[in-house]
Design a protein around this motif. Structure first.
Motif: not given
Length: 152
Positions: A66-72, A144-149
């Motif tokens: 599970l990826m989570v984005f936490i807004q602070v 949908l997309k998680d690129a590093l390049a």
């Protein structure tokens, strides 16, 4: 911003997708001898353009599905709070990225956890370490997309 010739760009393009490529193969792909290619790669490392080489792992197979984005929203805006916050997030290995933002949001945190219960443990540890004004989380349903390049 530094400038790079076309050969450096080709080297970087290959390496950011295949960091473990043999120098002979890399040289063949970019039109250089093994030694010339090695010198170029070393120069890019010395200049700090290449900052490291890593193996990319499948998070789900390792229990971090599970990826989570936490807004602070920060509790305060002073150097002491920022130092404490920075130290806290760097100490938590589940936290992969922390970004200071413009607009209404102060910080955006990207983390990998096993599940929602695991996120709650991360949240509880974070609020014990540093005072926060407001925290909310968004869970990734589909990547949908998680690129590093980088687009060279």
């Amino acid at each position: 911003m530094e400038t790079f010739d076309e050969t450096d760009r080709r080297i970087l393009s290959v390496l950011q997708r295949e960091a473990d490529i043999a120098l002979e193969e890399l040289g063949a792909r970019v039109g250089l001898s093994r030694n010339a290619c090695w010198r170029r790669v070393r120069a890019l490392e010395t200049r700090g353009v290449i900052t490291g080489r890593v193996a990319l792992l499948d998070p789900a197979k390792l229990g971090f599905g599970l990826m989570v984005f936490i807004q602070v929203h920060a509790a305060r805006h002073d150097a002491e709070w920022l130092e404490k916050f920075g130290r806290a997030v760097r100490e938590m290995p589940e936290i992969l990225g922390v970004y200071r933002m413009t607009g209404d949001l102060d910080y955006l945190i990207r983390a990998r956890v096993a599940d929602v219960a695991d996120y709650d443990k991360l949240y509880q540890r974070l609020i014990r370490k540093v005072e926060l004004n407001d925290v909310s989380a968004s869970f990734v349903m589909e990547e949908l997309k998680d690129a590093l390049a980088l687009p060279l």
